[in-house]
Scaffold this motif. Structure first.
Motif, mmCIF file in Angstrom:
data_model
loop_
_atom_site.group_PDB
_atom_site.id
_atom_site.type_symbol
_atom_site.label_atom_id
_atom_site.label_comp_id
_atom_site.label_asym_id
_atom_site.label_seq_id
_atom_site.Cartn_x
_atom_site.Cartn_y
_atom_site.Cartn_z
ATOM 1 N N TRP A 223 35.256 14.018 -10.618
ATOM 2 C CA TRP A 223 35.341 15.457 -10.851
ATOM 3 C C TRP A 223 34.368 16.203 -9.943
ATOM 4 C CZ3 TRP A 223 31.230 18.126 -13.537
ATOM 5 C CH2 TRP A 223 31.466 19.503 -13.676
ATOM 6 N N GLU A 224 33.154 15.684 -9.791
ATOM 7 C CA GLU A 224 32.154 16.334 -8.937
ATOM 8 C C GLU A 224 32.582 16.351 -7.473
ATOM 9 O OE1 GLU A 224 28.717 14.031 -9.777
ATOM 10 O OE2 GLU A 224 28.139 15.215 -11.551
ATOM 11 N N MET A 225 33.380 15.385 -7.049
ATOM 12 C CA MET A 225 33.830 15.333 -5.661
ATOM 13 C C MET A 225 34.906 16.374 -5.368
ATOM 14 S SD MET A 225 34.054 11.197 -5.132
ATOM 15 C CE MET A 225 33.918 11.133 -3.368
ATOM 16 N N HIS A 226 35.385 17.017 -6.413
ATOM 17 C CA HIS A 226 36.510 17.944 -6.242
ATOM 18 C C HIS A 226 36.214 19.355 -6.730
ATOM 19 C CE1 HIS A 226 40.535 19.565 -6.249
ATOM 20 N NE2 HIS A 226 40.552 19.673 -7.563
ATOM 21 N N ASP A 227 35.539 19.472 -7.873
ATOM 22 C CA ASP A 227 35.402 20.773 -8.521
ATOM 23 C C ASP A 227 34.046 21.412 -8.210
ATOM 24 O OD1 ASP A 227 35.776 22.985 -10.032
ATOM 25 O OD2 ASP A 227 35.596 21.991 -11.967
ATOM 26 N N ASN A 413 31.694 17.831 -0.757
ATOM 27 C CA ASN A 413 31.927 18.712 -1.896
ATOM 28 C C ASN A 413 30.990 18.386 -3.040
ATOM 29 O OD1 ASN A 413 34.274 20.713 -1.811
ATOM 30 N ND2 ASN A 413 35.167 18.944 -0.801
ATOM 31 N N ALA A 414 30.832 17.087 -3.323
ATOM 32 C CA ALA A 414 29.932 16.675 -4.401
ATOM 33 C C ALA A 414 28.486 17.028 -4.064
ATOM 34 C CB ALA A 414 30.063 15.178 -4.647
ATOM 35 N N LEU A 415 28.097 16.857 -2.812
ATOM 36 C CA LEU A 415 26.728 17.177 -2.393
ATOM 37 C C LEU A 415 26.438 18.661 -2.558
ATOM 38 C CD1 LEU A 415 24.053 16.346 -0.975
ATOM 39 C CD2 LEU A 415 25.182 16.890 1.194
ATOM 40 N N TYR A 416 27.368 19.517 -2.129
ATOM 41 C CA TYR A 416 27.146 20.957 -2.216
ATOM 42 C C TYR A 416 27.074 21.437 -3.665
ATOM 43 C CZ TYR A 416 27.607 21.967 2.781
ATOM 44 O OH TYR A 416 27.389 22.059 4.133
ATOM 45 N N GLY A 417 27.596 20.660 -4.591
ATOM 46 C CA GLY A 417 27.498 21.017 -5.998
ATOM 47 C C GLY A 417 26.354 20.341 -6.721
ATOM 48 N N GLY A 420 20.236 19.040 -7.750
ATOM 49 C CA GLY A 420 18.998 18.512 -7.179
ATOM 50 C C GLY A 420 18.912 18.757 -5.685
ATOM 51 N N TRP A 421 20.021 18.517 -4.986
ATOM 52 C CA TRP A 421 20.039 18.742 -3.535
ATOM 53 C C TRP A 421 19.880 20.225 -3.224
ATOM 54 C CZ3 TRP A 421 23.295 21.546 -0.317
ATOM 55 C CH2 TRP A 421 23.160 21.308 1.053
ATOM 56 N N ARG A 422 20.582 21.078 -3.955
ATOM 57 C CA ARG A 422 20.488 22.515 -3.711
ATOM 58 C C ARG A 422 19.064 23.013 -3.937
ATOM 59 N NH1 ARG A 422 26.082 25.102 -4.607
ATOM 60 N NH2 ARG A 422 24.973 27.024 -5.110
ATOM 61 N N CYS A 423 18.431 22.545 -4.992
ATOM 62 C CA CYS A 423 17.061 22.960 -5.285
ATOM 63 C C CYS A 423 16.109 22.524 -4.180
ATOM 64 C CB CYS A 423 16.637 22.383 -6.634
ATOM 65 S SG CYS A 423 14.978 22.873 -7.155
ATOM 66 N N LEU A 424 16.280 21.281 -3.719
ATOM 67 C CA LEU A 424 15.425 20.775 -2.642
ATOM 68 C C LEU A 424 15.573 21.612 -1.378
ATOM 69 C CD1 LEU A 424 14.842 17.076 -1.700
ATOM 70 C CD2 LEU A 424 15.537 18.670 0.073
ATOM 71 N N MET A 425 16.818 21.905 -0.989
ATOM 72 C CA MET A 425 17.050 22.661 0.239
ATOM 73 C C MET A 425 16.532 24.094 0.116
ATOM 74 S SD MET A 425 18.370 20.414 2.233
ATOM 75 C CE MET A 425 19.053 21.330 3.608
ATOM 76 N N LEU A 426 16.733 24.717 -1.036
ATOM 77 C CA LEU A 426 16.276 26.095 -1.218
ATOM 78 C C LEU A 426 14.753 26.183 -1.218
ATOM 79 C CD1 LEU A 426 18.848 27.313 -3.879
ATOM 80 C CD2 LEU A 426 18.672 28.087 -1.514
ATOM 81 N N ASN A 427 14.087 25.210 -1.830
ATOM 82 C CA ASN A 427 12.626 25.194 -1.805
ATOM 83 C C ASN A 427 12.104 25.054 -0.375
ATOM 84 O OD1 ASN A 427 12.360 25.466 -4.561
ATOM 85 N ND2 ASN A 427 12.216 23.263 -4.946
ATOM 86 N N ALA A 428 12.769 24.199 0.410
ATOM 87 C CA ALA A 428 12.348 24.012 1.802
ATOM 88 C C ALA A 428 12.555 25.287 2.612
ATOM 89 C CB ALA A 428 13.123 22.847 2.419
ATOM 90 N N ILE A 429 13.672 25.981 2.392
ATOM 91 C CA ILE A 429 13.940 27.228 3.115
ATOM 92 C C ILE A 429 12.922 28.301 2.741
ATOM 93 C CG2 ILE A 429 15.595 29.107 3.426
ATOM 94 C CD1 ILE A 429 17.814 27.015 2.952
ATOM 95 N N GLU A 430 12.610 28.412 1.448
ATOM 96 C CA GLU A 430 11.630 29.411 1.009
ATOM 97 C C GLU A 430 10.264 29.164 1.633
ATOM 98 O OE1 GLU A 430 12.018 29.047 -3.235
ATOM 99 O OE2 GLU A 430 13.253 30.851 -3.345
ATOM 100 N N LYS A 431 9.876 27.906 1.746
ATOM 101 C CA LYS A 431 8.609 27.586 2.403
ATOM 102 C C LYS A 431 8.647 27.975 3.872
ATOM 103 C CE LYS A 431 7.089 23.644 -0.427
ATOM 104 N NZ LYS A 431 6.748 22.194 -0.391
ATOM 105 N N ALA A 432 9.785 27.688 4.524
ATOM 106 C CA ALA A 432 9.898 27.992 5.949
ATOM 107 C C ALA A 432 9.899 29.492 6.210
ATOM 108 C CB ALA A 432 11.167 27.353 6.507
#
Length: 715
Positions: A223-227, A413-417, A420-432
């Motif tokens: 389901w995560e790979m699709h929705d 698709n699963a990664l973008y949802g 944990g990954w989204r939080c990690l990337m957003l924290n890195a962007i905010e620091k940058a």
């Protein structure tokens, strides 16, 4: 009688996993040159180069990279497949005849047919792909068949002419034009052409029939790979890649090949296996068929996907079978005596997954699910159709909201949802972005997430995404669609036609932030370090326009390694010896086999789908890449300490991306992750380990992106 061993009309189907593809002159077996497409993953550039016959002959004792990444070796190591076809050919080819083998590969089926027909008779082997023609010649010589009963023609099957390439129409068809979905290698058009032009009326066939089976399942991971829409609606970060209004779909409606055994414990079956289509090889197939099915639910749950496989009946009597079913499917009682169905892992044939309605379809036990299935010449598709009283429920749970713009892989698709990954990337962007007003940000890869996130988080930044794979038109259309939902305006995003335009803009200020995930659209089968393309371009293209205090994200890359137990994968890639009595050892080097050879190639694979696996050592860093500096040759060493006893079959390598200079934000893509492929380096011979260490040294060449490793004897 005249026989036919058939493979694809279009040879590229068999090579779809290769990083380089070859096109041969389809004139005759004496072709003197071939055109090879070479792709440099660090620059994204491809070019056709001509390889003369003499030059190619000089390389015949070297591993051919674009063949090592194909399914040829794995297929030849599939003992079940080889035994089934040999038994069926022995039952069918019982007297001297003329055999035609189309898409002959290494010539295995030609050799089987030549032996089955006895001392008389001939085989015409048709193969369009020149490197395989050369491999077949070596195999035939090794088996004392060259120039005797088997004649090779370097042509495609749809170019064959009866009376010119073959003396008459064939009386028997023996075919292996099958992929995981069954139809994807051109089975139907190939058979249609053969029946129209190459076969007599009412020919005998091997195989005799193939049957598609499916099963309704509930599985959170599928389901995560699709929705992505439902996953994203639960996130609290304010980033919206998919909208409920029908904007920005990423998933193409198709079946995806996958080793479903790897997620068996996460699957809840909701129906018994049910038959979808029969494909008879003994008659000309139709290009299009459809069928209606009412499938009874055996458990209550939510239908997230349909898992499909096929059962191949190779002989007309129904005594020889081959199945691609997952492990949890029991062997039919009438087939239990057949040793052909004994399981062994292989990668060339997997199961197929069709994703259900976006949020899944809830079902009760004993409820009937109405399915509509359709096949065309190359694929099978499904549609859920429920009764009148279920219409409201289908609208709520079963609607696929999105219109496709990009065809992203299920893993992405699963990664973008993934929260944990989204939080990690957003924290890195905010620091940058911290304390940077009116910054100029360059997104060097195809990351739509980073582009939207930067525009969303910083109301003063100007963002230049390159989108080298997605392209300007599609990316611009998509970013405009989701702009309002992500609280940015398109005047702060500028997509250039090409990255060289950066250097030609006189008014362009220096770049303050250079970012990448890294992710390059269409590069799903590259080795982990080949995603260093953004570093190459940072060195060769962007260096002159970077500010002195530019922030680069990720700032470092750590090449990691561990030793692993990989018995199924090693067995599928090991050296060939005799296959059903025919020597194939002469093609081991060409196909990049492991076992007894000096060096085996790196192979990009999802380790979690490689059958039985076990990590035997600590995860060590062998090399570090510093992206704040220009790309340069790198080397590193690591001492790998074993933590588990067992048989070591090879090493797995991957990249950990360090997102910030404080080393606090690290994204791992290791073998315990499902979203990324790792690089597998198999040993020539498995080694039993209990404790101790082994030393490994790695060298990276930035001119071609090649990595070489050396390791001491395991101790």
């Amino acid at each position: 009688m005249l026989y036919l061993l058939l493979k694809p009309l279009h040879f590229t189907f068999r090579l779809r996993s290769a990083t380089a593809r070859s096109m041969s002159c389809a004139t005759a077996a004496s072709t003197q040159r071939m055109f090879q497409l070479k792709h440099d993953p660090l620059t994204g550039k491809s070019e056709w180069v001509v390889i003369e016959e003499e030059e190619n002959d000089a390389r015949e004792n070297q591993t051919t990279p674009h063949l090592a990444t194909t399914s040829y070796l794995d297929m030849l190591n599939d003992a079940r497949r080889n035994r089934a076809f040999r038994q069926a050919i022995d039952k069918t080819v019982t007297k001297p005849c003329h055999v035609l083998d189309i898409g002959a590969g290494t010539g295995l089926l030609s050799l089987m047919a030549a032996r089955a027909m006895g001392p008389s008779g001939t085989v015409t082997a048709c193969e369009s792909y020149l490197p395989m023609v050369k491999s077949m010649r070596k195999v035939l010589r090794a088996n004392d068949m060259d120039g005797k009963k088997i004649r090779i023609i370097n042509k495609r099957s749809d170019e064959l002419k009866v009376g010119f390439d073959m003396p008459s129409r064939a009386d028997v068809l023996v075919s292996e034009i099958l992929d995981s979905e069954l139809l994807g290698e051109g089975l139907i058009p190939s058979l249609q052409h053969a029946y129209d032009n190459l076969l007599v009326e009412n020919p005998l066939t091997v195989p005799y029939r193939a049957t598609i089976y499916s099963q309704l399942v509930e599985c959170t991971y599928l389901w995560e790979m699709h929705d992505l829409f439902s996953k994203e609606s639960k996130a609290s970060d304010g980033i919206h890649l998919v909208l409920p209004s029908g904007v920005a779909g990423f998933s193409k409606k198709q079946q995806f090949a996958m080793h479903c055994d790897g997620i068996e414990e996460e699957i809840k079956v909701l129906s018994e296996p049910f038959e979808v289509f029969d494909f008879d090889f003994w008659r000309r197939p139709d290009s299009f068929r459809e069928t209606e099915m009412h499938v009874k639910a055996i458990n209550a749950g939510t239908v997230h996907a349909i898992i499909s496989w096929w059962l191949l009946q190779l002989d007309s009597e129904g005594t020889i079978f081959y199945s691609t079913a997952p492990k949890w499917i029991p062997c039919p009682s009438e087939l239990t005596s057949s040793s052909i169905l004994s399981s062994n892992w292989c990668d060339h044939w997997k199961q197929s997954v069709w994703f259900g309605p976006s949020s899944g379809l809830p079902v009760f036990k004993d409820e009937e699910v109405h399915l509509h299935a359709v096949h065309n010449e190359t694929s099978i598709s499904y549609e859920f159709r429920n009764s009148q009283q279920k219409k409201k429920e289908v609208a709520a749970y079963g609607k696929d909201f999105c219109t496709q713009i990009f065809n992203l892989s299920p893993e992405r698709n699963a990664l973008y949802g993934d929260s944990g990954w989204r939080c990690l990337m957003l924290n890195a962007i905010e620091k940058a972005l911290c304390h940077r007003e009116h910054s100029l940000c360059l997104v060097a890869d195809d990351s739509i997430f980073l582009t939207i996130a930067i525009a969303h988080l910083s109301k003063t930044s100007h963002v230049i995404p390159l989108f080298p794979g997605l392209g300007k038109r599609r990316a611009s259309q998509y970013l405009q669609m989701v702009a309002e939902a992500n609280n940015y305006t398109m005047d702060r995003i500028e997509i250039l036609n090409k990255k060289e335009d950066l250097q030609s803009k006189d008014s362009l200020k220096k770049i303050d932030l250079l970012v990448a995930e890294p992710f390059y659209y269409g590069n799903d089968s590259v080795l982990p370090w080949q995603n260093l393309r953004f570093w190459k371009e940072r060195t060769t293209v962007f260096d002159s326009i970077l500010s002195k205090d530019v922030v680069i994200m990720p700032c470092k890359g750590l090449l990691k390694v561990c030793a692993m137990y990989l018995p199924d994968f090693w067995r599928s890639r090991c050296c060939l010896t005799e296959i059903e009595g025919f020597d194939h050892s002469v093609v081991n080097t060409t196909l990049g086999a492991c076992g007894g050879l000096e060096n085996s190639p790196f192979l990009p694979f999802f380790v979690w789908q490689c059958g039985e696996t076990k990590i035997l050592s600590e995860m060590s860093t062998i090399m570090e890449f510093d992206f704040s500096k220009p790309m340069n040759p790198c080397s590193g060493k690591a001492e790998i300490e074993f933590t588990e006893s067992g048989m070591c079959h090879g090493f797995v390598l991957w990249m950990d991306w360090v997102m910030d200079v404080d080393n606090n934000t690290i994204l791992s893509t290791g073998p315990d992750k499902r979203y990324w492929k790792q690089a597998v380096k198999l040993l020539n011979k498995p080694v039993e380990v209990k404790s101790g260490t082994t030393e490994m040294e790695a060298f990276f060449d930035p001119s071609d992106g090649e990595l070489t490793i050396q390791h001491a004897m395991l101790k």
